[in-house]
Motif scaffolding. Structure first.
Motif, PDB file in Angstrom:
ATOM      1  N   UNK A  32       0.818  -1.205   0.000  1.00 24.04           N
ATOM      2  CA  UNK A  32       0.000   0.000   0.000  1.00 24.04           C
ATOM      3  C   UNK A  32       0.850   1.253   0.000  1.00 24.04           C
ATOM      4  N   UNK A  33       0.611   2.130  -0.975  1.00 23.93           N
ATOM      5  CA  UNK A  33       1.291   3.426  -1.041  1.00 23.93           C
ATOM      6  C   UNK A  33       0.409   4.449  -0.337  1.00 23.93           C
ATOM      7  N   UNK A  34       0.748   4.800   0.893  1.00 22.50           N
ATOM      8  CA  UNK A  34      -0.070   5.710   1.684  1.00 22.50           C
ATOM      9  C   UNK A  34       0.129   7.156   1.251  1.00 22.50           C
ATOM     10  N   UNK A  35       1.388   7.534   1.036  1.00 19.75           N
ATOM     11  CA  UNK A  35       1.759   8.846   0.522  1.00 19.75           C
ATOM     12  C   UNK A  35       2.941   8.630  -0.417  1.00 19.75           C
ATOM     13  N   UNK A  36       3.392   9.658  -1.138  1.00 15.70           N
ATOM     14  CA  UNK A  36       4.581   9.477  -1.970  1.00 15.70           C
ATOM     15  C   UNK A  36       5.818   9.048  -1.181  1.00 15.70           C
ATOM     16  N   UNK A  37       5.848   9.362   0.117  1.00 17.74           N
ATOM     17  CA  UNK A  37       7.017   9.002   0.927  1.00 17.74           C
ATOM     18  C   UNK A  37       6.791   7.778   1.808  1.00 17.74           C
ATOM     19  N   UNK A  38       5.575   7.399   2.068  1.00 21.46           N
ATOM     20  CA  UNK A  38       5.278   6.363   3.062  1.00 21.46           C
ATOM     21  C   UNK A  38       4.481   5.221   2.438  1.00 21.46           C
ATOM     22  N   UNK A  51      13.711  11.175   1.034  1.00 22.79           N
ATOM     23  CA  UNK A  51      14.418  11.751  -0.108  1.00 22.79           C
ATOM     24  C   UNK A  51      14.982  10.619  -0.956  1.00 22.79           C
ATOM     25  N   UNK A  52      15.785  10.956  -1.953  1.00 25.08           N
ATOM     26  CA  UNK A  52      16.264   9.930  -2.882  1.00 25.08           C
ATOM     27  C   UNK A  52      17.506   9.197  -2.391  1.00 25.08           C
ATOM     28  N   UNK A  53      17.987   9.508  -1.169  1.00 26.20           N
ATOM     29  CA  UNK A  53      19.178   8.810  -0.678  1.00 26.20           C
ATOM     30  C   UNK A  53      18.965   8.073   0.644  1.00 26.20           C
ATOM     31  N   UNK A  54      17.784   8.191   1.244  1.00 24.66           N
ATOM     32  CA  UNK A  54      17.545   7.551   2.541  1.00 24.66           C
ATOM     33  C   UNK A  54      16.246   6.750   2.519  1.00 24.66           C
ATOM     34  N   UNK A  55      16.288   5.551   3.134  1.00 26.37           N
ATOM     35  CA  UNK A  55      15.102   4.712   3.266  1.00 26.37           C
ATOM     36  C   UNK A  55      15.075   4.130   4.676  1.00 26.37           C
ATOM     37  N   UNK A  61       6.524  -7.568   7.080  1.00 20.13           N
ATOM     38  CA  UNK A  61       5.395  -6.761   7.533  1.00 20.13           C
ATOM     39  C   UNK A  61       5.932  -5.453   8.084  1.00 20.13           C
ATOM     40  N   UNK A  62       6.043  -4.431   7.242  1.00 24.06           N
ATOM     41  CA  UNK A  62       6.741  -3.225   7.677  1.00 24.06           C
ATOM     42  C   UNK A  62       6.113  -1.963   7.103  1.00 24.06           C
ATOM     43  N   UNK A  63       6.481  -0.861   7.724  1.00 23.08           N
ATOM     44  CA  UNK A  63       6.190   0.481   7.232  1.00 23.08           C
ATOM     45  C   UNK A  63       7.496   1.060   6.695  1.00 23.08           C
ATOM     46  N   UNK A  64       7.432   1.638   5.494  1.00 26.67           N
ATOM     47  CA  UNK A  64       8.627   2.213   4.882  1.00 26.67           C
ATOM     48  C   UNK A  64       8.437   3.719   4.686  1.00 26.67           C
ATOM     49  N   UNK A  65       9.479   4.458   5.027  1.00 24.50           N
ATOM     50  CA  UNK A  65       9.454   5.910   4.862  1.00 24.50           C
ATOM     51  C   UNK A  65      10.678   6.317   4.057  1.00 24.50           C
TER      52      UNK A  65
END
Length: 416
Positions: free
Chosen positions: A64-70, A100-104, A93-97
């Motif tokens: 699920x793409x919640x926002x462009x960043x999350x 920017x283009x260099x950090x995850x 089973x995770x949340x990803x944030x």
């Protein structure tokens, strides 16, 4: 490889469902031998039985793409579990944030990043061969954890450099000697460094898994201490020091450390993969070893023949324990139990040191045929020579001595 679905054409659609699976069969003719792809499997392929359990799996994933960043992701896999039953379990089973283009940043149920071909050992379609090297990756089964990871990346040359730190609570289990060894409380932490280029990919990985375990050797501690005291009273200070040191090393925890390096190269139809690991375990009496693997493949249209080689070795730390030294025939009454204790250790200590000893080599050849864009058929034959093995089991479920067998495998891998 998460087996993520393709991005939806409609930007308003934020959810996608995808999956993967393997229908696998394996057969061999070696009596009193069970072949397993990993040490968390309770049972393996037995002699002259066509087995569909060790390689077959089915996975379902929701993204699920919640926002462009999350975004959020959950992946459940159903395969033959450590109790021998079929049932689903949560792998991811995770949340990803991504700020920017260099950090995850990710938090939740994650997988230790040790594989070249994908993020999980369960997605068979991602691998050229039928399965990851059972000699090497099959022994690294504490690869799930609940925690955090952080990845930074930067373009370097014609490739991408990625550095990851991770840590959390360890998940996993091992089945040896007709007994399951689950992780009740443990933690994992480590780091990986990757460089991914158009033809060449490199990976360095380091990690530690600290786990608690049932103190099955607790009854041995007073025996060792008694031998140390008796040897000291008899003037055998060398044996006393050895027994005392061993008694002090019996603990409720086990630290598994690994250091790995891997290389993947592909140019035109030819591809090559090399990997190696150094591994240590502090579980009594302490073990050290290494593993290595190589795969070479050549694509001819939809066909991709390949050859594989792997070897792994795990031995107890080399330390003297002079239990064969002569014992006086006449002993004072306080030392009457000393010969019994020494005799007990003479029989038990070799069994303990052989509990997870391992020396196994596999040479394989196979062919992959890509039936469609997301479906692959694989046929493979492996020759396994083991001086001793904790990946193989005998029919009772115990680790084996010398074994030589040929395993025939066929799988149909797919993603959707």
């Amino acid at each position: 490889m998460y087996a993520e679905g393709q991005p939806a054409a409609d930007a308003d659609v934020r959810w996608s469902v995808s999956g993967f699976g393997t229908l696998g069969a394996a057969w061999h003719a070696a009596d009193d031998t069970q072949f397993r792809r990993s040490v968390d499997q309770r049972r393996g392929t037995r002699a002259n039985e066509l087995d569909f359990g060790i390689d077959s799996t089915l996975g379902l994933q929701v993204h699920g793409a919640l926002t462009p960043q999350c975004s959020v992701l959950a992946q459940a896999v159903m395969n033959q579990g450590r109790h021998g039953e079929w049932g689903p379990h949560l792998v991811w089973g995770f949340v990803k944030y991504v700020p920017n283009d260099w950090l995850e940043l990710r938090a939740g149920r994650l997988v230790t990043d040790i594989y070249l071909d994908g993020d999980s050992r369960h997605v068979g379609y991602a691998y050229t061969a039928v399965r990851p090297y059972a000699d090497v990756y099959g022994r690294l089964t504490y690869d799930n954890f609940d925690g955090l990871d952080a990845t930074v990346q930067h373009a370097l040359g014609d490739g991408l450099l990625r550095f990851k730190l991770f840590g959390g609570r360890t998940r996993g289990s091992v089945f040896l000697n007709d007994r399951e060894h689950p992780v009740k409380v443990g933690r994992s932490f480590g780091a990986t460094l990757d460089w991914i280029g158009p033809e060449l990919s490199l990976k360095l990985s380091w990690g530690n898994m600290v786990t608690t375990r049932n103190d099955i050797y607790a009854p041995l501690r007073p025996v060792l201490q008694g031998v140390a005291e008796g040897a000291h009273a008899l003037g055998d200070h060398r044996l006393a020091a050895q027994a005392s040191t061993l008694a002090s090393e019996i603990a409720n925890s086990n630290r598994i450390g690994y250091l790995g390096a891997a290389l993947a190269w592909e140019r035109g139809p030819l591809s090559l993969q090399l990997m190696g690991t150094d591994m240590s375990m502090t579980v009594f009496p302490g073990f050290e070893g290494w593993g290595a693997g190589a795969t070479a493949a050549y694509r001819m249209g939809r066909w991709k023949p390949y050859v594989t080689w792997s070897r792994s070795l795990l031995d107890p730390k080399d330390r003297p324990f002079d239990l064969d030294r002569p014992i006086p025939h006449e002993l004072p009454p306080p030392l009457a139990g000393y010969p019994v204790a020494v005799g007990h250790l003479r029989g038990l200590y070799p069994t303990i040191t052989g509990y997870t000893r391992h020396d196994q080599t596999t040479i394989g050849a196979g062919v992959r045929y890509d039936v469609a864009e997301s479906v692959a058929l694989k046929l493979q034959v492996d020759r396994i020579d083991a001086k001793r093995s904790s990946t193989l089991l005998d029919d009772r479920g115990y680790v084996t001595g010398p074994r030589a067998l040929t395993v025939f495998s066929a799988t149909l891998d797919f993603v959707f």
